[in-house]
Design a protein around this motif. Sequence first.
Motif: not given
Length: 371
Positions: A241-252, A256-262, A295-298
Amino acid sequence: MKKKVLAALMAVALTALTACGATPAPAATGSGDAAAPAASESSGGGKKVAVAMPTQSSERWMHDGANMKAQLEELGYTVDLQYAEDDVQAQVSQIENMIAAGANCLVIAAIDSDALVNVEQQAKDAGIPVIAYDRLLMNTDAVSYYATFDNKGVGTKIGQYIVEHCGATKDNPQTIELFMGSPDDNNAHMLYAGLMEQIQPMLDEGSLICKSGQIDFEDNNTLRWDQQTAMKRCEDILTRYYADEDLDICACAYDGLSYGCMSALEGAGYTEANWPLITGQDAELMATKHIISGKQTMSIYKDTRLLASKCVTMVQAVLEGATPEINDTEQYNNGKIVVPSYLCEPVPVDKDNYKEVIIGGGYYTEEQLAE
């Protein structure tokens, strides 16, 4: 660990007292370093408290168990602390053995609460009180009390943070993907509900856009809160879904889920220039370091020293024939009964306030965060 500014010390102390009715204690370090609970001193009377924890793979559960064990032993109780390493059947067997070994009280942080219904009934039949710890025990009337954080409030605060900091408008929409918790954990459902109450209006108006369409909990949950599962799902979403556009928010929903997304984001070539807003929960040591580095916002800071202390006072009250302090008799219907609960207050932390809240509160030292 001392705060360097007296005013900040008072502020954090007042917050802690409001949140959990207890005084903060340093996190256990393996030497039994923990403050006594906010309860009267007791000899323990030779009674045995069995504590069933889910896993040692998460930093916070290790701290929970160590803090509770230290505080209960300080009161003179014998403590049987066991971890099941996210193996459901192993936890069932551990609790069966705890009952057979003569536990006078059971404290359970469940892996899959539905799998524990029969063994909880065994405890009830044996006259052993059961206290649920941070994960509600579902579909049973064997549970006496529940000590937890305000789980819906965790989701609410994550959602509020996204709304207030993402900068999305209808003219400048932001993309968002959700990485929620385990479907067999009632906390995950409540967190999701709190989050969605905050971000749903922005999804409805189009200022937030989920390109995968995976908004429903059934589509975005993560079994056992597993980091690798979150990473693989994020990789798939970025590719599709994001090959041509950036993902702006990972709501984790968890650090531990945020580490995986990173990991997935790094693998997809994201850099500081297009790095998304990433949320989390538990303010783990690694997550706090990620917050400092950007790397992580909050994350949501949940002082588990306070939660352990509150649970200890519940255990002591139950074993001494008293009624524990509770502050919620409405939210936690487990399908059989509404479980009397004590809710501690979660606190959002980011780069602007981690020094005051986390270092100031004595949870981590500057040296730990600099390592």
